[in-house]
Scaffold this motif. Structure first.
Motif, PDB file in Angstrom:
ATOM      1  N   ALA A   1       5.252 -57.656  67.977  1.00 48.20           N
ATOM      2  CA  ALA A   1       5.292 -58.822  67.096  1.00 48.20           C
ATOM      3  C   ALA A   1       6.548 -58.882  66.231  1.00 48.20           C
ATOM      4  CB  ALA A   1       4.047 -58.841  66.200  1.00 48.20           C
ATOM      5  N   PHE A   2       7.075 -57.722  65.826  1.00 41.20           N
ATOM      6  CA  PHE A   2       8.115 -57.743  64.797  1.00 41.20           C
ATOM      7  C   PHE A   2       9.437 -57.070  65.154  1.00 41.20           C
ATOM      8  CE2 PHE A   2       4.071 -57.974  62.418  1.00 41.20           C
ATOM      9  CZ  PHE A   2       4.253 -59.224  61.856  1.00 41.20           C
ATOM     10  N   HIS A   3       9.511 -56.361  66.262  1.00 42.50           N
ATOM     11  CA  HIS A   3      10.750 -55.617  66.543  1.00 42.50           C
ATOM     12  C   HIS A   3      11.895 -56.552  66.895  1.00 42.50           C
ATOM     13  CE1 HIS A   3      13.344 -52.323  67.566  1.00 42.50           C
ATOM     14  NE2 HIS A   3      13.592 -52.877  68.737  1.00 42.50           N
ATOM     15  N   GLU A   4      13.026 -56.323  66.258  1.00 39.59           N
ATOM     16  CA  GLU A   4      14.270 -57.014  66.581  1.00 39.59           C
ATOM     17  C   GLU A   4      15.304 -55.941  66.850  1.00 39.59           C
ATOM     18  OE1 GLU A   4      15.460 -59.759  63.566  1.00 39.59           O
ATOM     19  OE2 GLU A   4      13.495 -60.740  63.521  1.00 39.59           O
ATOM     20  N   GLU A   5      15.870 -55.984  68.050  1.00 45.53           N
ATOM     21  CA  GLU A   5      16.867 -54.981  68.423  1.00 45.53           C
ATOM     22  C   GLU A   5      18.104 -55.130  67.536  1.00 45.53           C
ATOM     23  OE1 GLU A   5      17.513 -51.636  70.117  1.00 45.53           O
ATOM     24  OE2 GLU A   5      15.822 -52.797  70.854  1.00 45.53           O
ATOM     25  N   GLN A   6      18.558 -54.016  66.994  1.00 43.25           N
ATOM     26  CA  GLN A   6      19.735 -54.012  66.138  1.00 43.25           C
ATOM     27  C   GLN A   6      20.938 -53.558  66.963  1.00 43.25           C
ATOM     28  OE1 GLN A   6      19.698 -54.900  62.806  1.00 43.25           O
ATOM     29  NE2 GLN A   6      17.568 -55.453  63.152  1.00 43.25           N
ATOM     30  N   ASN A   7      21.992 -54.371  66.999  1.00 41.69           N
ATOM     31  CA  ASN A   7      23.202 -53.973  67.708  1.00 41.69           C
ATOM     32  C   ASN A   7      23.946 -52.935  66.893  1.00 41.69           C
ATOM     33  OD1 ASN A   7      22.756 -55.754  69.817  1.00 41.69           O
ATOM     34  ND2 ASN A   7      23.783 -57.432  68.749  1.00 41.69           N
ATOM     35  N   PHE A   8      24.480 -51.954  67.603  1.00 46.82           N
ATOM     36  CA  PHE A   8      25.248 -50.912  66.940  1.00 46.82           C
ATOM     37  C   PHE A   8      26.630 -51.453  66.631  1.00 46.82           C
ATOM     38  CE2 PHE A   8      28.159 -47.260  67.067  1.00 46.82           C
ATOM     39  CZ  PHE A   8      27.607 -46.516  66.049  1.00 46.82           C
ATOM     40  N   PHE A   9      27.067 -51.289  65.400  1.00 46.01           N
ATOM     41  CA  PHE A   9      28.385 -51.744  64.988  1.00 46.01           C
ATOM     42  C   PHE A   9      29.142 -50.543  64.437  1.00 46.01           C
ATOM     43  CE2 PHE A   9      31.234 -53.237  61.594  1.00 46.01           C
ATOM     44  CZ  PHE A   9      32.066 -54.050  62.350  1.00 46.01           C
ATOM     45  N   LYS A  10      30.228 -50.196  65.122  1.00 44.09           N
ATOM     46  CA  LYS A  10      31.026 -49.065  64.663  1.00 44.09           C
ATOM     47  C   LYS A  10      32.125 -49.595  63.752  1.00 44.09           C
ATOM     48  CE  LYS A  10      33.478 -45.007  66.063  1.00 44.09           C
ATOM     49  NZ  LYS A  10      33.722 -44.049  67.108  1.00 44.09           N
ATOM     50  N   ARG A  11      32.149 -49.073  62.561  1.00 46.97           N
ATOM     51  CA  ARG A  11      33.137 -49.469  61.569  1.00 46.97           C
ATOM     52  C   ARG A  11      34.489 -48.869  61.943  1.00 46.97           C
ATOM     53  NH1 ARG A  11      34.717 -47.074  56.486  1.00 46.97           N
ATOM     54  NH2 ARG A  11      33.489 -45.306  57.136  1.00 46.97           N
ATOM     55  N   LYS A  12      35.532 -49.656  61.832  1.00 44.11           N
ATOM     56  CA  LYS A  12      36.883 -49.159  62.117  1.00 44.11           C
ATOM     57  C   LYS A  12      37.532 -48.731  60.811  1.00 44.11           C
ATOM     58  CE  LYS A  12      37.714 -51.841  66.241  1.00 44.11           C
ATOM     59  NZ  LYS A  12      37.311 -50.974  67.235  1.00 44.11           N
TER      60      LYS A  12
END
Length: 167
Positions: free
Chosen positions: A134-145
């Motif tokens: 019902a509630f899961h939203e996949e989080q994209n991995f963001f690598k900080r530069k």
């Protein structure tokens, strides 16, 4: 509708120790998918030399930001609940229960509490699976530069003379 909490009953064992520092230790050994209609502290019998007791029930909350953690737990091959028991004299009280494996690991660092993983009942697995769906939203991995370092700036000190010195 997915619920954001579940009720769980906890069974614990009181184990006699043979060491000089403590006589007994309390260990959670099972989770029940609901609170039974028996009083807290009811003896349930013997398992070998361990006495088992019903320690009570509690509500465990499910958090929207932890759905990925719950999914990891269910996919682990041995879904578990982490149970925290707090010694109170010769007895123990149920402090908390979580289905988040990372929270369970963090709780294990507390001094004095007993934290153990016990198998998660199927009914609770189904409820958590429904919550994830019902509630899961996949989080994209963001690598900080990182910013590139200026090697010339690393050797400079602001003005040559040290503060408080006259030239």
């Amino acid at each position: 509708m997915a619920r954001d909490h579940f009720t769980v009953g906890i069974v614990a064992a009181r184990r006699r120790l043979k060491g000089p520092w403590a006589d007994t230790i309390w260990l959670p050994i099972a989770a029940l998918p609901a609170a039974p209609a028996i009083p807290v502290g009811t003896p349930l019998g013997l398992q070998g030399e361990d006495e088992t007791f019903y320690l009570g029930s509690t509500e465990a909350d499910l958090h929207l930001r932890a759905t990925g953690h719950y999914r990891d737990n269910l996919n682990s091959g041995r879904p578990s609940l982490w149970v925290v028991l707090r010694p109170v004299g010769e007895e123990a009280e149920l402090a908390s229960v979580t289905a988040d494996p990372y929270e369970g690991e963090a709780l294990a660092e507390s001094i004095g509490d007993v934290v153990e993983a016990v198998p998660m009942p199927g009914a609770i697995q189904e409820q958590i699976q429904g919550f994830i769906e019902a509630f899961h939203e996949e989080q994209n991995f963001f690598k900080r530069k990182r910013d590139r370092a200026d090697p010339d700036a690393l050797g400079r000190r602001g003005g040559g003379a040290r503060q408080g010195e006259d030239e």
